[in-house]
Design a protein around this motif. Structure first.
Motif, short mmCIF file in Angstrom:
data_model
loop_
_atom_site.label_atom_id
_atom_site.label_comp_id
_atom_site.label_asym_id
_atom_site.label_seq_id
_atom_site.Cartn_x
_atom_site.Cartn_y
_atom_site.Cartn_z
N GLN B 196 -23.79 88.02 87.89
CA GLN B 196 -23.33 86.63 87.82
C GLN B 196 -24.51 85.72 88.12
OE1 GLN B 196 -20.55 85.03 86.91
NE2 GLN B 196 -19.51 86.93 86.34
N LEU B 231 -19.35 84.40 92.87
CA LEU B 231 -18.73 84.59 91.55
C LEU B 231 -18.52 86.06 91.22
CD1 LEU B 231 -20.46 81.82 89.38
CD2 LEU B 231 -18.05 81.95 90.02
N ARG B 418 -13.98 81.91 88.45
CA ARG B 418 -15.13 81.76 87.56
C ARG B 418 -14.95 80.51 86.69
NH1 ARG B 418 -16.85 87.96 86.11
NH2 ARG B 418 -16.54 88.66 88.24
#
Lengths: 470, 475
Positions: B196, B231, B418
């Motif tokens: 991420q 995330l 997200r």
């Protein structure tokens, strides 16, 4: 041919291609010498010269005729393995000396990196000339005519077409490189670039925006390419009228155009196939070399020798030979792309993937990406295989190259029922993970189509997408 | 200290005026544009880029036989400029046969004269590049050190210094200077084969202190690293039409992408969704939207400029006033066709680019709501933050990316999810605005707007509540 040259080295009239190339090489040699005198251990000069004539149309009318000619030179130096770079479009002795001093000064301030060294010279297999006399002779008159023809053909296709912008340009570009390690190369290119954008209007209905572009080196292909561009733009724009919300949200199959395949699936693979991304631990595919990452039949190559694509070139931004390179073959991840820096990190040879122009230090990327056609048949065959769902012609959104996660809007998209397009849809969002979906490509169309004159891809039917109706 | 460029040129306007006088006849616009950039980028302790570049010359635009011609020269010399005027005239004459509707002569307007300096120029030019390099290396190290999950980080600093001298045959004679620094940090975190990304960026028109006025480089790096790590464990929002609270950065994207482009007069003329709607309601009465050459409310907005590239002094243009569409954004040609004054929106990226209609600093004016009250008043929706990229069509359909999402249920904010892309039709979305926050922030000063040419712009506003379509993972 007149060869009047001013005292500052800038031509006041037209040089022959050979003379232009020699002038650029001489400028590169001068700057490399200047950099070595200024204290660089190694130096690389990359120069470009461009002559361009462009006609811009707006609101269905000529907006501007633009003629331009200019050169830029970029200097990369290494001093004790420290990097510095400077660029200028000024070619007087004082400006070049300042560029050399600036690059060396920046290098002196930077930390050392053992991989900061220039690549050695390697043999370059020159492509057949990328300059066709029939394209190279075109100027502003022809650019105006081409733009006007593009515009009027699209307008005549359907009276509802509103062309927001159209552009036709002719360009002759030469680029040369000279380094203190003996790299010395020069190449010229001549191209016509065409683009058109806009929408269809019917009463209060404003159809979805659409655009298209192409780049052509062969004058024989120019007329047919222009006609195809105008007709495809107009057909799609008119098809965007009366868009409705998609009948339903769903998870499953989506049919993608070649343009959308490149944006959504190929671009992240290219980002993850950068050797620097792998070396720095930010490639999502970094540990998967030699593994199957895509469905059988998925093959992605870089083909710098494909003269029908804009990125065709004999050598890369570092003067290294550019050649056919397999990224993915039949779903298997075959290789990383290296420029000189990435290659030096692993003490191996560059794959010829240094990219960029004279205004920045060399980056890393592909020249002319081609996704091979598959066995899925024609577009109609793929529609039949889709049955019910979404057809996407453009993807407007973002793909996170680290994770592969994407979400965005399906543009110029169509709803499909019983294998037939039933109409345009609007405000429809797509989401998923590009890397995971590579393995869920159900079918690739037989034909790999040119996209914007810069890449090739077939249509692709992919499973596992999340489609959200607006 | 490095003497990297930054040689301030002498006032070029007298030379341009001489060249213009030597080639009289018709409308002529001369623009000396010197652009110097310094840029450094660092990744994993390695300097990937340390660049100083200059791109300078004179752009010449003429109006001849009812159409425009453009040419340029890279030399600030009277003879070269006179030759370029001749080339531009020849291009206009050669193309006039294809011009269906002749451009009328520009009506007389008050054009700018004098010198205009944006803040921060001299102080930033005097700052040695070594200090930026040291900061980038230190901050990048810090971003990686914050968590074992952060596998890679990068930092970048860039500054664009511009001098422009603009002289027109109808009276403009200005010399402007501006500097626009920006800073970016990216962190990549990984867990169990998944990656991420967290990212923070700031950009201003002004000096170094202005750039880091709200957050220090280290604070920005810490935020990016935490975002990337968090995330990894975040879920996905559900897709569909929903109520959202948009952060100032996202309000900036909304105003820029969804509204700003559709009110650029060239898009209007092509039939954008704003065409023919002046004086009509296009938003809720809570919405007042402006585009300004000044940095309203807070200093440093990235698109700040005193004079545009046609020599028109910029102003604040009220596009939407309490929900009603009041104005488009004009250059001199579109303003003349519409019978209004130009709004100072003509901008060119470099000397060899012609001016286009572009935004400057676009924003929604602050309202009266507090963020806490807005969250508490939301029964079912999402709070969205962190601007990613964005695009909009002439029909007002827009898309832009968000980095972070939080579900709100019965007035309570849930855990991080997200980010997703959101979409909608500009004026439809603005009609749904039912709360506008009181705190204002510019938040789009880094990066560029693309419209054939790049442009430095900014956008922002307060927190705002509206309805959009969310591209979530579950359909």
């Amino acid at each position: 041919m007149s060869t009047t040259t001013t005292g500052r080295g800038r031509t006041a009239d037209t040089l022959s291609q050979r003379e232009r190339e020699e002038e650029l090489l001489a400028r590169c040699e001068t700057l490399v010498a200047e950099a070595l005198r200024a204290g660089a251990d190694e130096a690389e000069a990359f120069a470009t010269h461009a002559q361009k004539s462009a006609a811009t149309f707006e609101k269905g009318d000529l907006k501007l005729a633009h003629v331009d000619e200019g050169s830029t030179i970029g200097l990369r130096v290494f001093r004790q393995n420290r990097l510095g770079f400077a660029a200028t479009n000024q070619f007087d002795a004082a400006a070049l000396a300042a560029a050399a001093r600036n690059a060396v000064a920046l290098a002196s301030a930077s930390p050392a990196d053992p991989a900061n060294r220039l690549p050695d010279a390697r043999p370059i297999v020159e492509l057949p000339s990328l300059v066709h006399p029939g394209i190279a002779r075109l100027g502003i008159d022809e650019a105006v005519d081409l733009g006007h023809t593009l515009l009027t053909r699209a307008q005549k296709f359907d009276t509802r077409i509103s062309v927001d912008g159209a552009n036709a340009s002719t360009s002759r570009v030469s680029q040369a490189i000279h380094t203190s390690r003996g790299v010395r190369a020069v190449e010229s290119d001549a191209m016509v670039s065409l683009s058109i954008s806009g929408m269809a209007l019917e009463g209060a209905d404003v159809g979805g925006f659409h655009y298209g572009s192409d780049a052509i080196r062969d004058p024989v292909l120019l007329e047919s390419a222009l006609a195809r561009l105008a007709d495809d733009f107009a057909r799609t724009s008119v098809g965007n009228l009366a868009a409705q919300r998609a009948p339903t949200s769903y998870q499953g199959l989506v049919l993608f155009s070649p343009d959308a395949v490149l944006d959504l699936f190929v671009a992240p693979v290219l980002a993850a196939s950068s050797a620097i991304a792998v070396q720095r631990g930010r490639s999502a595919l970094g540990k998967r070399l030699g593994e199957r990452i895509g469905a059988p039949g998925l093959s992605i190559h870089d083909r710098p020798g494909d003269a029908e694509l804009a990125g065709a070139a004999s050598f890369d931004r570092e003067g290294q030979p550019a050649r056919l390179f397999a990224l993915v073959e039949d779903g298997w991840l075959r290789g990383w792309m290296y420029n000189g820096y990435a290659a030096a990190v692993e003490n191996r040879a560059s794959t010829g993937h240094a990219r960029g122009g004279a205004r920045g230090a060399p980056g890393l990327g592909a020249h002319a990406v081609c996704v091979a056609g598959g066995t899925g048949g024609s577009r109609e065959d793929l529609l039949a295989a889709l049955g019910r769902g979404l057809l996407v012609q453009r993807f407007s959104g973002s793909v996170d190259p680290a994770s592969g996660d994407f979400s965005g809007v399906a543009k110029s998209s169509r709803w499909v029922e019983g294998g037939r397009e039933t109409g345009p849809v609007r405000e429809t969002l797509l989401s998923g993970n590009a890397y995971q979906l590579l393995a869920r490509i159900v079918a690739l169309g037989n034909a790999s189509e040119r996209v914007d004159g810069s890449a090739r891809s077939p249509w692709a039917l992919v499973d596992g997408l999340t489609v959200t109706a607006g | 200290m490095l003497g990297i460029m930054n040689r301030a040129a002498p006032d070029p306007t007298d030379l341009l005026q001489d060249a213009l006088n030597a080639a009289p006849g018709g409308f002529v616009e001369l623009r000396w544009h010197k652009k110097q950039t310094r840029g450094i980028s660092v990744e994993k302790g390695r300097v990937d880029n340390a660049t100083a570049s200059e791109h300078s010359g004179v752009g010449v635009r003429v109006l001849e036989q009812g159409t425009f011609g453009f040419a340029s020269t890279d030399r600030l010399e009277k003879g070269a400029v006179v030759r370029a005027i001749g080339e531009a005239r020849a291009a206009a004459r050669a193309s006039s046969r294809a011009r269906r509707e002749r451009v009328p002569d520009f009506p007389a307007v008050t054009l700018a004269r004098g010198r205009f300096d944006a803040p921060g120029v001299d102080a930033t030019l005097a700052r040695p590049i070594e200090s930026a390099l040291e900061m980038l290396l230190e901050v990048e190290r810090g971003a990686r050190a914050g968590s074992s999950r952060v596998t890679s980080a990068s930092t970048a600093y860039a500054e664009i210094y511009e001098e422009k001298g603009i002289v027109t045959s109808d009276g403009a004679k200005v010399w402007t200077r501006a500097i626009r620094p920006e800073f970016r940090v990216i962190a990549i975190a990984a867990k169990a084969g998944e990656m991420q990304r967290g990212a923070e960026a700031v950009g201003v028109t002004g000096g170094w202190e202005c750039l880091f006025e709200s957050k220090s480089p280290a604070q920005l790096a810490e935020k990016a690293a935490k975002q990337a790590v968090y995330l990894l464990d975040a879920g996905y929002p559900e897709g569909g039409r929903t109520q959202v609270l948009l952060s100032p950065a996202l309000v900036g994207l909304l105003t820029h992408e969804a509204v700003g482009h559709t009110v650029e007069a060239d898009f209007v003329a092509s039939g954008s969704c704003a065409a023919g709607r002046l004086g009509t309601r296009v938003a809720s009465d809570l919405v007042t939207l402006c585009d300004s050459g000044a940095s309203e409310y807070h200093d440093g907005a990235g698109g700040t400029l005193a004079v545009d590239d046609e020599g028109v002094a910029t102003q604040r243009t009220t596009v939407i006033e309490n929900g009603f569409l009041r104005s488009y954004l004009h250059d001199r040609e579109s303003a003349a066709r519409s019978g209004v004054a130009p709004t100072g929106n003509a901008r060119a990226w470099e000397y060899d680019d012609e001016p286009l209609i572009r935004m400057r600093n676009t924003y929604i004016a602050p309202g009266t709501s507090k963020l806490d009250e807005m969250i508490a008043g939301t029964d079912d929706g999402y709070l969205l933050d962190g601007a990613s990229n964005g695009q909009a069509d002439a029909n007002g359909e827009f898309m832009f990316g968000t980095r972070e999402a939080y579900r709100i249920v019965r007035g309570k904010k849930g855990p991080l999810l997200r980010g997703v892309n959101i979409s909608g039709s500009a004026f439809d979305v603005l009609q749904t605005v039912d709360a506008v926050g009181s705190e204002f922030r510019w938040d789009l000063g880094s990066g560029h707007c693309g419209k054939g040419q790049p442009a430095k712009v900014d956008a922002g506003g307060p927190w705002l509540r509206c309805e959009v379509v969310l591209g979530g993972r579950k359909a």
